[in-house]
Motif scaffolding. Structure first.
Motif, short mmCIF file in Angstrom:
data_model
loop_
_atom_site.label_atom_id
_atom_site.label_comp_id
_atom_site.label_asym_id
_atom_site.label_seq_id
_atom_site.Cartn_x
_atom_site.Cartn_y
_atom_site.Cartn_z
N UNK A 165 0.84 -1.20 0.00
CA UNK A 165 0.00 0.00 0.00
C UNK A 165 0.87 1.25 0.00
N UNK A 166 0.34 2.33 -0.58
CA UNK A 166 0.97 3.64 -0.50
C UNK A 166 0.65 4.26 0.86
N UNK A 167 1.55 5.08 1.36
CA UNK A 167 1.27 5.90 2.54
C UNK A 167 0.30 7.00 2.09
N UNK A 168 -0.39 7.66 3.02
CA UNK A 168 -1.33 8.73 2.65
C UNK A 168 -0.66 9.86 1.84
N UNK A 169 0.64 10.09 2.05
CA UNK A 169 1.35 11.14 1.30
C UNK A 169 1.82 10.65 -0.06
N UNK A 170 1.84 9.32 -0.27
CA UNK A 170 2.32 8.75 -1.53
C UNK A 170 3.83 8.67 -1.62
N UNK A 171 4.54 9.01 -0.55
CA UNK A 171 6.01 9.01 -0.57
C UNK A 171 6.62 7.72 -0.06
N UNK A 172 5.80 6.86 0.52
CA UNK A 172 6.31 5.58 1.02
C UNK A 172 5.34 4.46 0.65
N UNK A 173 5.89 3.24 0.65
CA UNK A 173 5.12 2.04 0.37
C UNK A 173 5.39 1.06 1.49
N UNK A 174 4.35 0.42 1.98
CA UNK A 174 4.47 -0.62 2.99
C UNK A 174 4.09 -1.94 2.32
N UNK A 175 4.95 -2.96 2.47
CA UNK A 175 4.67 -4.24 1.84
C UNK A 175 4.81 -5.38 2.84
N UNK A 176 4.06 -6.44 2.59
CA UNK A 176 4.11 -7.64 3.41
C UNK A 176 4.34 -8.84 2.53
N UNK A 177 5.12 -9.80 3.03
CA UNK A 177 5.51 -10.94 2.21
C UNK A 177 5.41 -12.25 2.97
N UNK A 178 5.38 -13.33 2.22
CA UNK A 178 5.43 -14.67 2.78
C UNK A 178 6.78 -14.90 3.45
N UNK A 179 7.78 -14.04 3.18
CA UNK A 179 9.08 -14.17 3.84
C UNK A 179 9.05 -13.72 5.30
N UNK A 180 7.84 -13.43 5.80
CA UNK A 180 7.59 -13.06 7.19
C UNK A 180 8.12 -11.67 7.55
N UNK A 181 8.26 -10.80 6.55
CA UNK A 181 8.68 -9.43 6.83
C UNK A 181 7.67 -8.44 6.29
N UNK A 182 7.63 -7.30 6.94
CA UNK A 182 6.91 -6.13 6.46
C UNK A 182 7.99 -5.09 6.21
N UNK A 183 7.97 -4.49 5.03
CA UNK A 183 9.04 -3.56 4.67
C UNK A 183 8.47 -2.20 4.30
N UNK A 184 9.20 -1.17 4.66
CA UNK A 184 8.85 0.21 4.33
C UNK A 184 9.82 0.68 3.26
N UNK A 185 9.27 1.22 2.16
CA UNK A 185 10.06 1.62 1.00
C UNK A 185 9.89 3.11 0.74
#
Length: 181
Positions: free
Chosen positions: A148-168
């Motif tokens: 998903x995009x952050x409300x500002x559109x400057x970051x992305x939050x992702x979740x994976x089967x690799x058991x991590x959530x990452x902020x981009x």
């Protein structure tokens, strides 16, 4: 509320590969408790695994992938992200690049960019107007389930089967037009 039915679990239903062309469907009769189908979007040759509206509601995205029917799973080469005009159901653009099922699609808050997250372990950012890939985010070590995009559109939050959530950082392209991660 005590008299309301329990919410049913969310189900993903693939779009049929040979569905009829897009056409308006009659609206439900006044007082009808059901919601009628308004439009059908056809074009995916595999399942349609993810969908999203643009912020203004005029456009839609869909992500393609495996075709599932009962216990049958069929491989497909349709891992495209498609851009649709909601009013007509017409496919406007096709964003190619993923090599496995596109599990998540979303518009940026301003509607100018789109993201797609795939079982190919990548997140791709697209320019909605041109269809050009702007960024490729690589780092997950297994299938990506959500982004998903952050409300500002400057970051992305992702979740994976690799058991991590990452902020981009999704703003890199704004500062360097030639850069693809």
């Amino acid at each position: 509320a005590p008299n309301e039915p329990a919410a049913s679990p969310r189900q993903e239903i693939p779009v049929a590969a040979q569905a009829p062309p897009a056409k308006p469907v009659s609206p439900p009769v006044a007082g009808d408790q059901s919601v009628g189908e308004v439009r059908r979007f056809t074009g995916h040759t595999g399942g349609a695994w993810s969908v999203a509206f643009s912020p203004d509601g005029r456009l839609a995205l869909s992500g393609g992938g495996l075709y599932l029917s009962g216990n049958v799973v069929e491989r497909t080469n349709d891992f495209a992200v498609r851009l649709w005009e909601v009013e007509s159901g017409q496919e406007l653009k096709r964003f190619d690049g993923h090599t496995d099922t596109v599990r998540c699609v979303e518009f940026s808050p301003d509607g100018r960019r789109a993201l797609s997250a795939s079982w190919d372990k990548t997140i791709r950012l697209w320019d909605v107007q041109s269809g050009r890939e702007l960024q490729r985010l690589i780092g997950h070590t297994d299938k990506i389930a959500a982004a998903v995009f952050s409300p500002s559109g400057t970051q992305i939050l992702s979740g994976s089967v690799d058991m991590t959530i990452r902020l981009w950082d999704a703003a890199c392209y704004v500062h360097n037009h030639a850069w693809i991660r």
